[in-house]
Scaffold this active site. Structure first.
Site, PDB file in Angstrom:
ATOM      1  N   LYS A 112      36.646  32.094  51.363  1.00  0.00           N
ATOM      2  CA  LYS A 112      37.081  32.498  50.391  1.00  0.00           C
ATOM      3  C   LYS A 112      36.692  30.678  49.917  1.00  0.00           C
ATOM      4  O   LYS A 112      36.467  30.372  48.363  1.00  0.00           O
ATOM      5  CB  LYS A 112      38.504  32.183  50.641  1.00  0.00           C
ATOM      6  CG  LYS A 112      39.444  33.827  50.431  1.00  0.00           C
ATOM      7  CD  LYS A 112      39.434  34.267  49.144  1.00  0.00           C
ATOM      8  CE  LYS A 112      39.743  35.478  49.639  1.00  0.00           C
ATOM      9  NZ  LYS A 112      40.766  36.215  50.138  1.00  0.00           N
ATOM     10  N   LYS A 192      31.791  48.181  48.312  1.00  0.00           N
ATOM     11  CA  LYS A 192      33.562  49.045  48.425  1.00  0.00           C
ATOM     12  C   LYS A 192      33.860  49.113  46.280  1.00  0.00           C
ATOM     13  O   LYS A 192      33.818  47.960  45.516  1.00  0.00           O
ATOM     14  CB  LYS A 192      34.012  47.950  49.288  1.00  0.00           C
ATOM     15  CG  LYS A 192      34.763  48.272  49.371  1.00  0.00           C
ATOM     16  CD  LYS A 192      36.168  47.081  50.235  1.00  0.00           C
ATOM     17  CE  LYS A 192      37.438  48.688  50.569  1.00  0.00           C
ATOM     18  NZ  LYS A 192      38.495  46.704  51.615  1.00  0.00           N
ATOM     19  N   LYS A 195      38.680  46.695  41.630  1.00  0.00           N
ATOM     20  CA  LYS A 195      38.524  45.910  40.504  1.00  0.00           C
ATOM     21  C   LYS A 195      37.973  45.327  40.017  1.00  0.00           C
ATOM     22  O   LYS A 195      37.888  44.871  39.003  1.00  0.00           O
ATOM     23  CB  LYS A 195      40.047  46.230  40.198  1.00  0.00           C
ATOM     24  CG  LYS A 195      41.009  46.109  38.997  1.00  0.00           C
ATOM     25  CD  LYS A 195      42.262  46.694  38.445  1.00  0.00           C
ATOM     26  CE  LYS A 195      42.755  48.166  38.630  1.00  0.00           C
ATOM     27  NZ  LYS A 195      43.925  48.316  37.733  1.00  0.00           N
TER      28      LYS A 195
END
Ligand code: SF4
Length: 324
Positions: A112, A192, A195
């Site tokens: 992250k 994968k 959205k």
């Protein structure tokens, strides 16, 4: 007494085939054997979300999908994380027993930091502590996880163990229930389904929209012309046939290899199979969407039931920590 399961998912709005095959299908089947608590984790979403204008509609759309697929508020507790604020209290209290070094070592934290270097916030570091609070607040014994999530659960177990060692037995150490759920690839055939990446197929699309969406899918790059023989093993449309059309899988592989079927025809066939499998879901969803109050009532009832459990745990924790 059934054992208690907890699982949370971020409010990503309308769910896609990857969510369905990878998690929600499993959520539905666990309801038969466990006392399930399923939560939309809106506070977790804030660690990476900077624009929250869609948050409420995403929660609503996601819950419509969950209910229409078969998550049953009579069997399971369905709620939104922030509606039970005790989780934030427990997060603070658990953060006092969690060494910072444990959190800085978490691989997803490092990822992250790379992904959003402009927003390395405190919540991002504390994410595993909040996740632990989510689970142990309800004294859940079982957490359904994929193999990639095992390190996170191990950290939750360590935090619970450390609290128990310092203040006495309080929390069960949550056990992993490994799911065999597949990783579903998106329409780009590489990543994968997600959205965020825009490579998804939403469950709630109409029949026509499903066909249009599948037409954009990448197939075998070697099949430039209709007469070129294909390689189904490299094609994601073929993999998706495996979930929705397993009885014709061998046939499709043979026809693809001998160029007897074209990609357009193959995609239309898959869309028909998906539309037929999801038809009843789409009807239930439309009926639920016509009663917007229903989702609100389900979530309010879920929060009330979850909070009844949470209050008991928080009292116990405060007593053991000498706060009462
Ligand atoms: S025919 Fe079907 S399996 Fe073969 S490459 Fe085209 S879409 Fe993929």
């Amino acid at each position: 007494m059934k054992r208690r399961v907890f699982s949370g998912a971020r409010p990503t709005g309308r769910q896609h085939l990857g969510n369905y095959l990878g998690a929600i299908q499993n959520y539905v089947s666990l309801q038969a054997d466990y006392d399930c608590i399923y939560c939309i984790v809106d506070i977790h979403a804030l660690t990476t979300l900077e624009d929250t204008s869609d948050l409420q509609s995403n929660i609503h759309e996601m819950m419509l999908d969950w209910l229409a697929i078969g998550l049953d508020p009579q069997k399971s507790i369905l709620f939104v994380q922030s509606h039970v604020p005790e989780v934030m209290q427990l997060h603070t209290l658990l953060s006092m027993v969690t060494p910072l070094g444990w959190l800085l070592r978490v691989p997803t934290f490092k990822e992250k930091v790379k992904l959003q270097p402009h927003n390395v916030n405190y919540g991002l570091v504390g994410y595993p502590v909040l996740m632990t609070a989510d689970i142990v607040l309800y004294k859940a014994e079982v957490v359904p996880v994929g193999e990639d999530q095992l390190p996170h659960l191990e950290l939750a177990r360590e935090i619970a163990r450390r609290f128990n060692n310092l203040f006495g037995d309080t929390f069960p150490e949550p056990q992993a229930k490994l799911t065999s759920s597949p990783i579903v690839f998106g329409l780009d055939g590489k990543e994968k389904m997600s959205k965020q990446l825009g490579n998804d197929v939403e469950l709630a699309l109409s029949d026509e929209e499903t066909i249009d969406r599948l037409m954009t899918a990448v197939t075998d790059p070697a099949r430039r012309y209709r007469a070129d023989p294909g390689h189904p093993e490299v094609c994601n449309i073929y993999r998706l046939h495996g979930y929705f059309n397993p009885e014709q899988l061998d046939d499709i592989a043979n026809q693809c290899r001998s160029a007897k079927i074209g990609c357009v025809e193959c995609k239309v066939l898959l869309a028909e199979k998906i539309n037929s499998a999801l038809g009843p879901f789409r009807e239930r969803r439309a009926a639920l969407a016509a009663k917007p109050q229903h989702v609100k009532e389900v979530l309010a009832d879920g929060a009330q039931r979850a909070q009844a459990i949470a209050r008991v745990t928080i009292n116990e924790v405060k007593q053991k920590m000498g706060l009462i």
